[in-house]
Design a protein around this motif. Structure first.
Motif, short mmCIF file in Angstrom:
data_model
loop_
_atom_site.label_atom_id
_atom_site.label_comp_id
_atom_site.label_asym_id
_atom_site.label_seq_id
_atom_site.Cartn_x
_atom_site.Cartn_y
_atom_site.Cartn_z
N ILE A 1 30.92 43.73 43.65
CA ILE A 1 32.55 43.10 44.12
C ILE A 1 32.60 41.47 43.67
N LEU A 2 31.60 40.94 43.95
CA LEU A 2 31.68 39.48 43.45
C LEU A 2 31.75 39.32 41.92
N PHE A 3 31.04 40.20 41.25
CA PHE A 3 31.49 40.16 39.54
C PHE A 3 32.83 40.63 39.37
N ILE A 4 33.45 41.45 40.00
CA ILE A 4 35.02 41.91 39.70
C ILE A 4 35.68 40.67 40.14
N VAL A 5 35.47 40.18 41.47
CA VAL A 5 36.36 39.13 41.98
C VAL A 5 36.24 37.96 40.96
N TYR A 6 35.00 37.49 40.68
CA TYR A 6 34.92 36.34 39.46
C TYR A 6 35.65 36.47 38.47
N ASN A 7 35.67 37.65 37.98
CA ASN A 7 36.24 37.72 36.48
C ASN A 7 37.73 37.85 36.62
N ILE A 8 38.26 38.42 37.61
CA ILE A 8 39.78 38.50 38.14
C ILE A 8 40.21 36.86 38.16
N MET A 9 39.30 36.20 39.08
CA MET A 9 39.92 34.99 39.43
C MET A 9 39.62 34.10 38.07
N ILE A 10 38.80 34.18 37.25
CA ILE A 10 38.82 33.61 35.83
C ILE A 10 40.20 33.71 35.05
N LEU A 11 40.56 34.84 35.06
CA LEU A 11 41.78 35.42 34.36
C LEU A 11 43.13 34.61 35.09
N GLY A 12 42.82 34.69 36.40
CA GLY A 12 43.90 33.95 37.23
C GLY A 12 44.11 32.47 37.09
N PHE A 13 42.91 31.93 36.95
CA PHE A 13 42.87 30.42 36.90
C PHE A 13 42.96 29.97 35.40
N ALA A 14 42.89 30.96 34.38
CA ALA A 14 43.13 30.61 33.02
C ALA A 14 44.57 30.40 32.88
N THR A 15 45.64 30.76 33.31
CA THR A 15 46.85 30.67 33.20
C THR A 15 47.35 29.24 33.81
N ASN A 16 46.73 29.04 34.96
CA ASN A 16 47.04 27.83 35.72
C ASN A 16 46.47 26.64 35.04
N LYS A 17 45.33 26.81 34.76
CA LYS A 17 44.60 25.45 34.01
C LYS A 17 44.68 25.46 32.52
N LYS A 18 45.26 26.42 31.68
CA LYS A 18 45.76 26.15 30.43
C LYS A 18 44.43 26.45 29.59
N TRP A 19 43.40 27.17 29.90
CA TRP A 19 42.30 27.37 29.24
C TRP A 19 42.74 28.43 28.21
N GLY A 20 41.82 28.08 27.09
CA GLY A 20 42.16 28.82 25.77
C GLY A 20 41.33 30.24 26.04
N ILE A 21 41.53 31.02 25.00
CA ILE A 21 41.18 32.19 25.09
C ILE A 21 39.52 32.41 24.93
N LYS A 22 38.94 31.47 24.16
CA LYS A 22 37.53 31.28 23.76
C LYS A 22 36.87 30.84 25.14
N GLN A 23 37.54 29.97 25.80
CA GLN A 23 36.95 29.42 27.09
C GLN A 23 36.88 30.70 28.25
N VAL A 24 37.96 31.35 28.30
CA VAL A 24 37.96 32.54 29.26
C VAL A 24 36.93 33.30 28.85
N ILE A 25 36.81 33.96 27.59
CA ILE A 25 35.90 35.11 27.13
C ILE A 25 34.45 34.37 27.34
#
Length: 89
Positions: free
Chosen positions: A43-67
């Motif tokens: 559950i935490l693995f899925i939540v973590y990865n979804i949150m990374i994707l959610g924060f990526a748009t807010n923090k303007k992270w690049g695709i390399k950093q998200v991956i």
């Protein structure tokens, strides 16, 4: 961002707890801890990865950093490094 850091730490801790629960399951035939730790980690693995994707748009992270941050959830101690290097600020 604080909630992402908490989830990252909890995901990392449950990953490391497999180091205790796996020997219990396969060495001593006690599978119950592995079931609960595995469920929590999944559950935490899925939540973590979804949150990374959610924060990526807010923090303007690049695709390399998200991956890279998503990749760190597959490596023991990875989310701790990700927290220290990328999520701390």
């Amino acid at each position: 961002m604080d909630i992402l850091r908490i989830v990252a730490w909890l995901e990392g801790i449950t990953f490391l707890l497999f180091g205790i629960s796996m020997p219990l399951k396969y060495g001593f035939d006690i599978p119950q801890p592995n079931y609960f730790i595995g469920m929590a980690h999944g559950i935490l693995f899925i939540v973590y990865n979804i949150m990374i994707l959610g924060f990526a748009t807010n923090k303007k992270w690049g695709i390399k950093q998200v991956i890279f941050l998503c990749f760190l959830s597959l490596v023991p101690f990875g989310t701790f490094y990700g927290d220290y290097k990328y999520l701390k600020n």
